[in-house]
Write a protein that holds these residues in place. Structure first.
Motif, PDB file in Angstrom:
ATOM      1  N   PHE A 144      50.112  37.416  14.037  1.00 25.88           N
ATOM      2  CA  PHE A 144      50.125  37.264  12.577  1.00 25.88           C
ATOM      3  C   PHE A 144      48.727  36.974  12.031  1.00 25.88           C
ATOM      4  N   ALA A 145      47.998  36.080  12.698  1.00 27.49           N
ATOM      5  CA  ALA A 145      46.709  35.624  12.174  1.00 27.49           C
ATOM      6  C   ALA A 145      45.583  36.609  12.436  1.00 27.49           C
ATOM      7  N   TRP A 146      45.632  37.320  13.557  1.00 25.83           N
ATOM      8  CA  TRP A 146      44.526  38.183  13.950  1.00 25.83           C
ATOM      9  C   TRP A 146      44.752  39.649  13.635  1.00 25.83           C
ATOM     10  N   GLY A 147      45.971  40.124  13.804  1.00 25.53           N
ATOM     11  CA  GLY A 147      46.224  41.557  13.686  1.00 25.53           C
ATOM     12  C   GLY A 147      45.960  42.263  15.005  1.00 25.53           C
ATOM     13  N   LYS A 148      46.468  43.486  15.138  1.00 30.20           N
ATOM     14  CA  LYS A 148      46.395  44.219  16.400  1.00 30.20           C
ATOM     15  C   LYS A 148      44.964  44.484  16.880  1.00 30.20           C
ATOM     16  N   PRO A 149      44.064  44.969  16.022  1.00 27.94           N
ATOM     17  CA  PRO A 149      42.709  45.247  16.519  1.00 27.94           C
ATOM     18  C   PRO A 149      42.014  44.017  17.101  1.00 27.94           C
ATOM     19  N   ARG A 150      42.155  42.861  16.436  1.00 27.21           N
ATOM     20  CA  ARG A 150      41.490  41.655  16.938  1.00 27.21           C
ATOM     21  C   ARG A 150      42.136  41.185  18.240  1.00 27.21           C
ATOM     22  N   VAL A 151      43.469  41.291  18.343  1.00 26.20           N
ATOM     23  CA  VAL A 151      44.138  40.896  19.587  1.00 26.20           C
ATOM     24  C   VAL A 151      43.593  41.694  20.760  1.00 26.20           C
ATOM     25  N   ILE A 152      43.525  43.013  20.603  1.00 24.13           N
ATOM     26  CA  ILE A 152      43.054  43.843  21.716  1.00 24.13           C
ATOM     27  C   ILE A 152      41.557  43.625  21.953  1.00 24.13           C
ATOM     28  N   GLU A 153      40.801  43.345  20.894  1.00 30.17           N
ATOM     29  CA  GLU A 153      39.370  43.060  21.055  1.00 30.17           C
ATOM     30  C   GLU A 153      39.165  41.803  21.894  1.00 30.17           C
ATOM     31  N   VAL A 154      39.912  40.744  21.579  1.00 31.31           N
ATOM     32  CA  VAL A 154      39.799  39.508  22.356  1.00 31.31           C
ATOM     33  C   VAL A 154      40.265  39.742  23.788  1.00 31.31           C
ATOM     34  N   TYR A 155      41.404  40.426  23.939  1.00 29.72           N
ATOM     35  CA  TYR A 155      41.921  40.694  25.284  1.00 29.72           C
ATOM     36  C   TYR A 155      40.880  41.407  26.147  1.00 29.72           C
ATOM     37  N   LEU A 156      40.282  42.455  25.607  1.00 29.23           N
ATOM     38  CA  LEU A 156      39.344  43.261  26.389  1.00 29.23           C
ATOM     39  C   LEU A 156      38.016  42.542  26.635  1.00 29.23           C
ATOM     40  N   ASN A 157      37.788  41.445  25.934  1.00 29.26           N
ATOM     41  CA  ASN A 157      36.571  40.666  26.172  1.00 29.26           C
ATOM     42  C   ASN A 157      36.794  39.434  27.050  1.00 29.26           C
ATOM     43  N   VAL A 158      38.052  39.102  27.347  1.00 33.48           N
ATOM     44  CA  VAL A 158      38.309  37.948  28.215  1.00 33.48           C
ATOM     45  C   VAL A 158      39.056  38.326  29.487  1.00 33.48           C
ATOM     46  N   ALA A 159      39.556  39.557  29.583  1.00 34.63           N
ATOM     47  CA  ALA A 159      40.294  39.971  30.783  1.00 34.63           C
ATOM     48  C   ALA A 159      39.412  39.849  32.017  1.00 34.63           C
ATOM     49  N   GLU A 160      40.019  39.417  33.114  1.00 37.19           N
ATOM     50  CA  GLU A 160      39.290  39.252  34.373  1.00 37.19           C
ATOM     51  C   GLU A 160      39.298  40.565  35.140  1.00 37.19           C
ATOM     52  N   TRP A 161      38.123  41.025  35.568  1.00 37.49           N
ATOM     53  CA  TRP A 161      37.996  42.275  36.317  1.00 37.49           C
ATOM     54  C   TRP A 161      37.298  42.074  37.657  1.00 37.49           C
ATOM     55  N   GLY A 162      37.242  40.848  38.125  1.00 32.75           N
ATOM     56  CA  GLY A 162      36.602  40.562  39.397  1.00 32.75           C
ATOM     57  C   GLY A 162      36.227  39.096  39.449  1.00 32.75           C
ATOM     58  N   GLU A 163      35.731  38.645  40.590  1.00 32.02           N
ATOM     59  CA  GLU A 163      35.350  37.252  40.741  1.00 32.02           C
ATOM     60  C   GLU A 163      34.216  36.909  39.774  1.00 32.02           C
ATOM     61  N   GLY A 164      34.530  36.071  38.781  1.00 28.08           N
ATOM     62  CA  GLY A 164      33.545  35.679  37.785  1.00 28.08           C
ATOM     63  C   GLY A 164      33.173  36.766  36.807  1.00 28.08           C
ATOM     64  N   LEU A 165      33.929  37.861  36.796  1.00 23.84           N
ATOM     65  CA  LEU A 165      33.618  39.024  35.953  1.00 23.84           C
ATOM     66  C   LEU A 165      34.660  39.148  34.847  1.00 23.84           C
ATOM     67  N   PHE A 166      34.223  39.053  33.614  1.00 25.00           N
ATOM     68  CA  PHE A 166      35.147  39.042  32.484  1.00 25.00           C
ATOM     69  C   PHE A 166      34.700  40.037  31.408  1.00 25.00           C
ATOM     70  N   GLY A 167      35.664  40.727  30.850  1.00 30.45           N
ATOM     71  CA  GLY A 167      35.406  41.592  29.718  1.00 30.45           C
ATOM     72  C   GLY A 167      35.054  43.018  30.104  1.00 30.45           C
ATOM     73  N   ALA A 168      35.354  43.928  29.176  1.00 33.10           N
ATOM     74  CA  ALA A 168      35.187  45.356  29.425  1.00 33.10           C
ATOM     75  C   ALA A 168      33.733  45.758  29.619  1.00 33.10           C
ATOM     76  N   GLU A 169      32.827  45.148  28.851  1.00 31.49           N
ATOM     77  CA  GLU A 169      31.418  45.537  28.951  1.00 31.49           C
ATOM     78  C   GLU A 169      30.844  45.191  30.324  1.00 31.49           C
ATOM     79  N   ALA A 170      31.072  43.971  30.777  1.00 33.96           N
ATOM     80  CA  ALA A 170      30.559  43.567  32.087  1.00 33.96           C
ATOM     81  C   ALA A 170      31.199  44.396  33.198  1.00 33.96           C
ATOM     82  N   ALA A 171      32.499  44.699  33.060  1.00 36.89           N
ATOM     83  CA  ALA A 171      33.185  45.501  34.076  1.00 36.89           C
ATOM     84  C   ALA A 171      32.654  46.925  34.119  1.00 36.89           C
ATOM     85  N   ALA A 172      32.450  47.521  32.948  1.00 37.15           N
ATOM     86  CA  ALA A 172      31.931  48.884  32.889  1.00 37.15           C
ATOM     87  C   ALA A 172      30.529  48.964  33.493  1.00 37.15           C
TER      88      ALA A 172
END
Length: 221
Positions: free
Chosen positions: A131-159
């Protein structure tokens, strides 16, 4: 006894105010995950570079929706259809019903691990941030905090680590590998996919094709 109850109510009241303030704050500023905070507190390294949604490939946005939460654009934070199916299934505790919004709520506000208490907290938090963020912000936060490895977080660092390029330039195949690695990011290497990851990535690509415009609610115009 009354004094203890009063203190409990005060604690709950202040905790609620803090959560509301954090939800409002994270609508506008980069949010850390509790895993990231835990690593910082224990002096372990964290690799994460926050990027806005416009700098993340639509291929990855659609791949994550197709892989993790195909009804993301149609529910309000909680997929009651899937949740009811899990509750009615006698094997329910071994199955997942977490939407991307619920996973974001868990990553940012709660703790890892499975428990009915955490799941019970996830549901109202997911509805609140949807309700507070909306869909784009939810997915933006998700893709910036998701874990993709040991100590590796977010889509940019993973890519950058796995493909040597910014998240904005991920291909459909690379995006599918990253999305398919999310359920087990510590054991799955998108740069060197084993047979299980290759199979999961292929399924993700098929689901992206089936998703059609249902994944466009979070794709920047």
């Amino acid at each position: 006894m009354g004094r203890i109850l009063g203190l409990c109510f005060k604690f709950a009241f202040w905790l609620l105010l803090i959560l509301i303030a954090a939800i409002v704050l994270y609508r506008f500023v980069p949010a850390p995950s509790t895993l990231m905070l835990g690593r910082w507190l224990t002096l372990r390294s964290v690799e994460r570079e926050w990027v806005p949604l416009a700098q993340i490939s639509p291929n990855l946005i659609r791949a994550v929706i197709a892989s993790e939460d195909q009804r993301f654009c149609s529910h309000r934070g909680v997929d009651w259809i899937e949740l009811n199916a899990v509750m009615e299934d006698e094997d329910g505790p071994s199955r997942g019903a977490s939407t991307l919004t619920m996973q974001t709520a868990k990553n940012v506000f709660l703790w890892p691990g499975r428990s009915y208490i955490r799941k019970g907290l996830e549901i109202p938090l997911a509805m609140a941030i949807d309700f507070a963020w909306g869909k784009p912000r939810v997915i933006e936060v998700y893709l910036n905090v998701a874990e993709w490895g040991e100590g590796l977080f977010g889509a940019e660092a993973a890519a950058q680590r796995y493909f040597g390029k910014p998240a904005a330039r991920l291909t459909t195949a690379e995006a599918a590998r990253l999305a398919a690695a999310l359920p087990n990011p510590l054991l799955r290497d998108p740069a060197k996919p084993n047979r299980a990851l290759q199979s999961a990535a292929a399924r993700t690509q098929r689901r992206v094709g089936q998703l059609g415009t249902l994944g466009d609610c979070a794709v920047p115009g």
